[in-house]
Design a protein around this motif. Structure first.
Motif, short mmCIF file in Angstrom:
data_model
loop_
_atom_site.label_atom_id
_atom_site.label_comp_id
_atom_site.label_asym_id
_atom_site.label_seq_id
_atom_site.Cartn_x
_atom_site.Cartn_y
_atom_site.Cartn_z
N UNK A 231 1.00 -1.48 0.00
CA UNK A 231 0.16 -0.03 0.12
C UNK A 231 0.48 1.46 0.52
N UNK A 232 1.93 1.65 0.64
CA UNK A 232 3.09 2.46 0.75
C UNK A 232 3.12 2.15 -0.27
N UNK A 233 4.07 1.33 -1.13
CA UNK A 233 4.45 2.10 -2.30
C UNK A 233 3.58 1.92 -3.19
N UNK A 234 2.43 1.29 -3.65
CA UNK A 234 1.53 2.21 -4.30
C UNK A 234 1.10 3.53 -4.35
N UNK A 235 1.04 4.15 -3.28
CA UNK A 235 0.60 5.07 -2.90
C UNK A 235 2.26 6.16 -3.22
N UNK A 236 3.44 5.53 -3.59
CA UNK A 236 4.67 6.28 -3.30
C UNK A 236 4.86 6.56 -5.01
N UNK A 237 4.45 5.42 -5.52
CA UNK A 237 4.54 5.38 -7.35
C UNK A 237 3.68 6.18 -7.79
N UNK A 238 2.26 6.40 -7.16
CA UNK A 238 1.32 6.90 -7.79
C UNK A 238 1.22 8.76 -7.90
N UNK A 239 2.03 9.28 -6.08
CA UNK A 239 2.62 10.34 -6.17
C UNK A 239 3.48 11.15 -6.82
N UNK A 240 4.92 10.17 -7.09
CA UNK A 240 5.69 9.87 -8.25
C UNK A 240 5.89 10.65 -9.41
N UNK A 241 4.45 9.57 -9.68
CA UNK A 241 4.15 9.84 -11.26
C UNK A 241 3.17 11.18 -11.79
N UNK A 242 2.70 11.26 -10.77
CA UNK A 242 2.38 13.34 -10.59
C UNK A 242 3.62 14.70 -10.54
N UNK A 243 4.75 13.65 -9.81
CA UNK A 243 6.03 14.60 -10.45
C UNK A 243 6.95 14.33 -11.58
N UNK A 244 6.50 13.58 -11.96
CA UNK A 244 7.42 13.05 -13.27
C UNK A 244 5.99 14.31 -14.54
N UNK A 245 4.99 14.16 -14.13
CA UNK A 245 3.72 14.18 -15.12
C UNK A 245 4.54 16.19 -15.92
N UNK A 246 4.47 16.73 -14.24
CA UNK A 246 5.02 18.05 -14.15
C UNK A 246 5.73 18.43 -15.16
N UNK A 247 6.91 17.36 -15.74
CA UNK A 247 8.08 17.55 -16.82
C UNK A 247 7.06 18.27 -18.33
N UNK A 248 5.74 17.22 -18.27
CA UNK A 248 5.44 17.27 -19.56
C UNK A 248 5.20 18.85 -19.76
N UNK A 249 5.91 19.07 -20.71
CA UNK A 249 5.18 20.23 -21.75
C UNK A 249 3.87 20.06 -22.34
#
Length: 364
Positions: free
Chosen positions: A145-163
């Motif tokens: 559960x912790x790993x899943x939530x962490x990966x979901x949050x990390x994905x949003x950070x990665x999406x921020x670099x999409x122009x």
């Protein structure tokens, strides 16, 4: 042959329990699937529609949301109405004011992904750790559960670099998805001159990102009042003693809070604009369809909360719609272009799917 009476009672109970758990998981994940599809697509009908500063659009959207809750309330035979649950609707409506400026500044896909990440963080953490007086939720496998939530949050950070390349909607060559371009056209509503359009590109990105963060925080807290009411149902000294444990019973109260709050905001806005609000007739039908889709998605989210628990449903429902919205932005609206952006999107998609799967398996 052994009769049922000869079978040990604990084995019968175990079989029934296993069957019930499997059924709950099926209901929960089906609800999640329906919810993410509607959440990821509910702003598509208004993507090419002039919505001005978004206040009139929000009011139309919330009216449709309330109608969905009214239908649900009739189907459920009018369960007890808890006025305190309206607070969740008020919190959500406050965050939702920012949606139109967000979509105009950083695009549908990127905006949804950013606010979804903070929605996830607030909603998941408040359920997992028992914030604001609600009971902490447990799962079968906390590590997953912790790993899943962490990966979901990390994905949003990665999406921020999409122009994203956001264009103004409904030009002379474009036809809105639901209505003809010539319907309800007038000199008063053919031009979308809101404050957002006056901002330079960098400022737009900063403003859109900031508003998306604020929206996500408000969205994440919108379920807290309902969870608080449910968690205090067994407390005889509590006002909420005997409250229902079925989440859908609170939909009408929460959605009523949404409509009431949006109406108050719209009236304040009209007074501020000296009775000359930006009203776009072409936004009524698409806005209503968008509200219906959102209302149905949220009803399914309430069901997912009931059958899976918020600590499982939040990471899935707050992040996967971003993937769907991003696909709309890439394939239909052409908001994202270039090989670099596509590679970043693919990486973020993999993180979202991995996080959602880990979160789902943590319940099994």
């Amino acid at each position: 042959m052994e009769s049922l009476a000869d079978v040990p009672h604990f084995l019968v109970a175990s079989d029934n329990s296993t069957s019930t758990n499997s059924t709950d998981l099926i209901y929960g994940f089906v609800s999640c699937a329906v919810s993410v599809v509607f959440y990821g697509s509910n702003f598509v009908p208004v993507k090419k529609i002039d919505t001005g500063d978004g206040m009139f659009f929000q009011w139309v959207l919330c009216a449709a949301i309330w109608i969905i809750s009214l239908v649900a309330n009739i189907i459920l035979q009018s369960p007890r109405f808890w006025p305190q649950a309206m607070l969740g609707g008020a919190i959500w409506a406050t965050g939702n004011i920012t949606v139109v400026p967000i979509v105009k500044t950083i695009g549908l896909g990127l905006g949804l992904l950013i606010w979804a990440s903070f929605n996830l963080l607030m909603g998941w953490a408040s359920s997992r750790f028992g914030w604001f007086g609600i009971e902490a939720e447990s799962v079968g496998n906390p590590t997953l559960n912790y790993c899943g939530a962490g990966l979901c949050l990390l994905s949003a950070i990665v999406f921020f670099f999409v122009k994203s390349d956001v264009q103004r909607p409904a030009t002379a060559e474009e036809t809105p998805l639901l209505i003809d371009n010539t319907v309800n056209s007038s000199s008063q509503c053919s031009t979308d001159d809101s404050w957002v359009d006056m901002l330079p590109p960098l400022t737009k990105r900063l403003v859109g990102t900031g508003l998306a963060i604020i929206a996500g925080i408000f969205y994440g807290f919108s379920f807290v009042p309902v969870l608080y009411i449910k968690n205090h149902s067994n407390d005889r000294n509590s006002t909420f003693s005997g409250s229902s444990q079925f989440d859908l019973d609170y939909v009408f109260a929460q959605f009523s809070g949404i409509f009431l709050t949006s109406t108050v905001y719209f009236l304040i806005y009209c007074a501020f604009k000296k009775s000359k609000p930006q009203v776009f007739p072409k936004a009524v039908l698409p806005g209503f369809v968008s509200g219906v889709m959102w209302g149905m998605a949220t009803c399914c989210w309430f069901l997912a909360n009931h059958y899976l628990s918020p600590v499982v449903s939040f990471p899935i429902i707050t992040t996967v719609p971003g993937l769907i919205a991003a696909l709309w932005g890439v394939l239909v609206f052409k908001e994202v272009k270039g090989l670099r952006n596509y590679l970043v999107l693919i990486l973020a998609f993999c993180l979202v799917l991995s996080g959602a799967l880990l979160t789902a398996f943590s319940k099994v």
